[in-house]
Design a protein around this motif. Structure first.
Motif, short mmCIF file in Angstrom:
data_model
loop_
_atom_site.label_atom_id
_atom_site.label_comp_id
_atom_site.label_asym_id
_atom_site.label_seq_id
_atom_site.Cartn_x
_atom_site.Cartn_y
_atom_site.Cartn_z
N MET A 1 0.95 -1.17 -0.13
CA MET A 1 -0.18 0.07 0.11
C MET A 1 0.87 1.41 0.00
SD MET A 1 -2.68 0.89 2.77
CE MET A 1 -2.90 2.82 3.14
N HIS A 2 0.53 2.40 -0.67
CA HIS A 2 1.20 3.52 -0.73
C HIS A 2 0.40 4.48 -0.06
CE1 HIS A 2 3.12 1.76 -4.35
NE2 HIS A 2 2.04 1.48 -5.08
N ALA A 35 -5.30 9.97 -5.86
CA ALA A 35 -4.98 8.35 -5.56
C ALA A 35 -4.87 7.56 -6.77
CB ALA A 35 -6.01 7.58 -4.77
N LYS A 39 -1.66 5.38 -8.81
CA LYS A 39 -1.57 4.03 -9.05
C LYS A 39 -2.19 3.11 -7.67
CE LYS A 39 0.65 4.17 -13.22
NZ LYS A 39 0.17 5.29 -13.93
N GLN A 40 -2.90 3.97 -7.03
CA GLN A 40 -3.66 3.18 -6.03
C GLN A 40 -4.90 2.77 -6.41
OE1 GLN A 40 -3.30 6.45 -2.98
NE2 GLN A 40 -1.30 5.80 -2.32
N GLU A 41 -5.45 1.61 -5.68
CA GLU A 41 -6.64 1.19 -5.97
C GLU A 41 -7.69 1.65 -4.93
OE1 GLU A 41 -7.71 -0.84 -8.50
OE2 GLU A 41 -5.49 -0.87 -9.33
N ASP A 89 -6.28 0.20 -1.86
CA ASP A 89 -5.51 0.90 -0.92
C ASP A 89 -6.22 1.90 -0.30
OD1 ASP A 89 -3.06 -0.17 -1.94
OD2 ASP A 89 -3.61 0.67 -3.66
N VAL A 90 -7.52 2.47 -1.01
CA VAL A 90 -7.96 3.73 -0.49
C VAL A 90 -9.68 3.41 -0.48
CG1 VAL A 90 -8.37 6.12 -0.75
CG2 VAL A 90 -6.18 5.21 -1.33
N TYR A 115 -5.26 0.93 5.76
CA TYR A 115 -5.88 1.55 4.78
C TYR A 115 -6.06 2.99 5.04
CZ TYR A 115 -7.37 -3.17 3.72
OH TYR A 115 -7.26 -4.57 3.27
#
Length: 196
Positions: A1-2, A35, A39-41, A89-90, A115
Motif C-alpha cells: 500500500m502507498h 490516488a 496508481k492506488q486502487e 489501498d483507499v 488503509y
C-alpha cells in the motif's frame, strides 16, 4: 500500500466536512483522482438513501461524478469490502452522515489495518446539532478538512444548513432525515440561520 506521504502500511482516517454546497463531494473526488494517478486502487461507497442525482454514482452539485458501490449501512460496506480488500489501498465514503454509528468502529478498524479511509459528510443537521456519526469520526480522524459555502442571505461564510419547508424555517422537532419531501436547503451563516 502507498501512503499519503509515501509511507508503507500506514493507515489513517480523513474527514471532509462542513455545510451543504461547500464542495465536500468535490474534494472527495479530487482526493480519489489523486490516488488513482498515484496508481492506488480505490473503492467508493455511497448510501442508498442518497439518490438525488444518481443511483450508482457520487455526483457533485456541479456535475462531477464517479462510479460508486451503493450500500445500505456500515455492515453492508464491511461485507462488500471483505470481497475485494486484497486489491484496495483507499476507501472513500460519501455522505457519511447517512450511515449508522457502526461506521465509526468499521473505519477505525480499516485505518488500523493500514488503509487510507476518506469520508465526506455534513457535520451538523438543519438545526445546528452534530450530525452523527460525523462528530465522532472527526474526533477519531488524523486529518479533518472543514469547508464553508457562501451564505445565500449575506454572503458571509456559511456554516449552517437551512431547511425550508414551504418557504419557512423547519421546526427543531422535524425529522433529521427526510427523503423525497417538499423542502429546500440553503447554506447560511450563524446569524442568518433560523430554526423554529
Amino acid at each position: 500500500m502507498h501512503g499519503y506521504y509515501g509511507s508503507v502500511n500506514s493507515g489513517w482516517l480523513e474527514v471532509i466536512t462542513g455545510v451543504m454546497y461547500a464542495g465536500k463531494s468535490n474534494e472527495l473526488l479530487r482526493r480519489v483522482e489523486r490516488a488513482v494517478i498515484a496508481k492506488q486502487e480505490v473503492v467508493i461507497f455511497k448510501p442508498k438513501v442518497d439518490d438525488r442525482y444518481s443511483d450508482n454514482e457520487v455526483v457533485t452539485h456541479n456535475g462531477n461524478k464517479i462510479k460508486a458501490e451503493i450500500v445500505d449501512d456500515s455492515s453492508d460496506i464491511e461485507k462488500r469490502f471483505k470481497k475485494i480488500n486484497n486489491k484496495i489501498d483507499v476507501i472513500a465514503i460519501d455522505e457519511g452522515q447517512f450511515f449508522d454509528n457502526g461506521l465509526i468502529e468499521l473505519v477505525v478498524d480499516l485505518a488500523d489495518q493500514g488503509y487510507r479511509v476518506i469520508i465526506a459528510g455534513l457535520d451538523m443537521d438543519f438545526a445546528g446539532r452534530g450530525f452523527e456519526p460525523m462528530p465522532e469520526l472527526m474526533a477519531r480522524a488524523e486529518y479533518v478538512t472543514k469547508l464553508h459555502a457562501v451564505c445565500v442571505k449575506c454572503s458571509n461564510p456559511a456554516t449552517r444548513n437551512q431547511r425550508l419547508i414551504n418557504g419557512e424555517p423547519a421546526s427543531v422537532d422535524d425529522p433529521i432525515i427526510v427523503v423525497g419531501a417538499d423542502e429546500k436547503y440553503e447554506a447560511r451563516c450563524r446569524n442568518c440561520h433560523q430554526v423554529k
